[in-house]
Design a protein around this motif. Sequence first.
Motif, PDB file in Angstrom:
ATOM      1  N   ILE A   1       1.474 -14.477 -16.420  1.00 23.85           N
ATOM      2  CA  ILE A   1       0.333 -13.554 -16.338  1.00 23.85           C
ATOM      3  C   ILE A   1      -0.239 -13.559 -14.928  1.00 23.85           C
ATOM      4  N   GLY A   2      -0.336 -14.743 -14.323  1.00 29.19           N
ATOM      5  CA  GLY A   2      -0.861 -14.849 -12.958  1.00 29.19           C
ATOM      6  C   GLY A   2       0.005 -14.101 -11.953  1.00 29.19           C
ATOM      7  N   ILE A   3       1.317 -14.269 -12.052  1.00 29.30           N
ATOM      8  CA  ILE A   3       2.229 -13.579 -11.131  1.00 29.30           C
ATOM      9  C   ILE A   3       2.189 -12.069 -11.366  1.00 29.30           C
ATOM     10  N   ALA A   4       2.142 -11.655 -12.615  1.00 28.66           N
ATOM     11  CA  ALA A   4       2.048 -10.221 -12.922  1.00 28.66           C
ATOM     12  C   ALA A   4       0.748  -9.636 -12.389  1.00 28.66           C
ATOM     13  N   LEU A   5      -0.343 -10.406 -12.511  1.00 27.51           N
ATOM     14  CA  LEU A   5      -1.631  -9.952 -12.010  1.00 27.51           C
ATOM     15  C   LEU A   5      -1.606  -9.793 -10.490  1.00 27.51           C
ATOM     16  N   VAL A   6      -1.027 -10.762  -9.784  1.00 34.32           N
ATOM     17  CA  VAL A   6      -0.902 -10.673  -8.329  1.00 34.32           C
ATOM     18  C   VAL A   6      -0.062  -9.457  -7.957  1.00 34.32           C
TER      19      VAL A   6
ATOM     20  N   ILE B   1      -2.121  -6.271  -8.485  1.00 32.27           N
ATOM     21  CA  ILE B   1      -3.145  -6.137  -7.447  1.00 32.27           C
ATOM     22  C   ILE B   1      -2.507  -5.688  -6.132  1.00 32.27           C
ATOM     23  N   ALA B   2      -1.362  -6.266  -5.772  1.00 32.77           N
ATOM     24  CA  ALA B   2      -0.672  -5.876  -4.536  1.00 32.77           C
ATOM     25  C   ALA B   2      -0.235  -4.416  -4.603  1.00 32.77           C
TER      26      ALA B   2
ATOM     27  N   ALA C   1      -1.088   1.269  -3.042  1.00 34.23           N
ATOM     28  CA  ALA C   1      -1.332   2.661  -3.428  1.00 34.23           C
ATOM     29  C   ALA C   1      -2.662   3.149  -2.864  1.00 34.23           C
ATOM     30  N   TRP C   2      -3.683   2.302  -2.881  1.00 33.71           N
ATOM     31  CA  TRP C   2      -4.995   2.672  -2.342  1.00 33.71           C
ATOM     32  C   TRP C   2      -4.910   2.923  -0.838  1.00 33.71           C
ATOM     33  N   ILE C   3      -4.183   2.082  -0.112  1.00 31.17           N
ATOM     34  CA  ILE C   3      -4.018   2.267   1.334  1.00 31.17           C
ATOM     35  C   ILE C   3      -3.313   3.587   1.616  1.00 31.17           C
ATOM     36  N   CYS C   4      -2.247   3.878   0.888  1.00 32.27           N
ATOM     37  CA  CYS C   4      -1.518   5.134   1.091  1.00 32.27           C
ATOM     38  C   CYS C   4      -2.375   6.344   0.737  1.00 32.27           C
ATOM     39  N   TRP C   5      -3.184   6.231  -0.285  1.00 34.82           N
ATOM     40  CA  TRP C   5      -4.049   7.339  -0.699  1.00 34.82           C
ATOM     41  C   TRP C   5      -5.150   7.587   0.314  1.00 34.82           C
ATOM     42  N   ARG C   6      -5.703   6.519   0.897  1.00 31.24           N
ATOM     43  CA  ARG C   6      -6.810   6.643   1.836  1.00 31.24           C
ATOM     44  C   ARG C   6      -6.374   6.994   3.254  1.00 31.24           C
ATOM     45  N   ALA C   7      -5.082   7.029   3.535  1.00 29.40           N
ATOM     46  CA  ALA C   7      -4.586   7.304   4.882  1.00 29.40           C
ATOM     47  C   ALA C   7      -3.627   8.491   4.877  1.00 29.40           C
ATOM     48  N   PRO C   8      -4.144   9.701   4.663  1.00 24.49           N
ATOM     49  CA  PRO C   8      -3.236  10.842   4.621  1.00 24.49           C
ATOM     50  C   PRO C   8      -2.857  11.345   6.015  1.00 24.49           C
ATOM     51  N   LEU C   9      -1.746  12.039   6.078  1.00 19.43           N
ATOM     52  CA  LEU C   9      -1.343  12.769   7.273  1.00 19.43           C
ATOM     53  C   LEU C   9      -2.317  13.927   7.418  1.00 19.43           C
TER      54      LEU C   9
ATOM     55  N   ILE D   1       3.266  -2.129  -2.144  1.00 24.62           N
ATOM     56  CA  ILE D   1       3.769  -1.589  -3.411  1.00 24.62           C
ATOM     57  C   ILE D   1       5.090  -2.263  -3.770  1.00 24.62           C
ATOM     58  N   GLY D   2       5.969  -2.444  -2.788  1.00 30.14           N
ATOM     59  CA  GLY D   2       7.252  -3.109  -3.024  1.00 30.14           C
ATOM     60  C   GLY D   2       7.083  -4.550  -3.466  1.00 30.14           C
ATOM     61  N   ILE D   3       6.194  -5.280  -2.802  1.00 31.35           N
ATOM     62  CA  ILE D   3       5.935  -6.674  -3.176  1.00 31.35           C
ATOM     63  C   ILE D   3       5.369  -6.744  -4.589  1.00 31.35           C
ATOM     64  N   GLY D   4       4.454  -5.843  -4.898  1.00 29.09           N
ATOM     65  CA  GLY D   4       3.882  -5.811  -6.244  1.00 29.09           C
ATOM     66  C   GLY D   4       4.922  -5.520  -7.299  1.00 29.09           C
ATOM     67  N   ALA D   5       5.806  -4.568  -7.006  1.00 23.79           N
ATOM     68  CA  ALA D   5       6.860  -4.233  -7.969  1.00 23.79           C
ATOM     69  C   ALA D   5       7.809  -5.408  -8.180  1.00 23.79           C
TER      70      ALA D   5
END
Length: 165
Positions: free
Chosen positions: A53-58, A61-62, A67-75, A27-31
């Motif tokens: 556009i390419g850098i923004a897209l990358v 996606i990052a 966010a998907w990893i954090c959502w799929r791995a709950p405590l 998430i940090g890298i994407g931001a």
Amino acid sequence: MRLTDEPGRLLIRQTPRIYWILGALLIGIGAVCVLAVAGLTINGRISSPPVRIGIALVGCIAAAAGAWICWRAPLSNLVVDRARQTVTMTRRGLFNKTTVQYPTAAIDDVRVTKERDGKGAPVYRVELVLVSGNVVPVSLIGPHDREGCMRAAKRLWVALGLPRT
């Protein structure tokens, strides 16, 4: 998995810290990528729109992958309250929280299942088998620690008063 066995309750907790660290890093890298596009220059000149556009897209996606990893791995917390005869499962992620409660009479068995991860290594999961036939995983993350899962399952069998052979 961390087990806490007290006279009135049994607590099983699994914290997916490494997944949350990886997700936060993405998430940090994407931001950073998305924010860099706003002021991106190469050699003092503003870069072309396709590069931006390419850098923004990358970056997007990052951030989405993180966010998907954090959502799929709950405590995951499972609490067996012996006095109230209930089992409460709480899953708390960075973006949501769910709590489900079952009476102990609704649980027919506790089992440990073995699966394979993406690399073919075995992962284990403690599951509750309900009287209705539904299977509820104690945690959504399958650890590689078979002994820890077996220890958790044995403590659950005792706490729930389930017969074992």
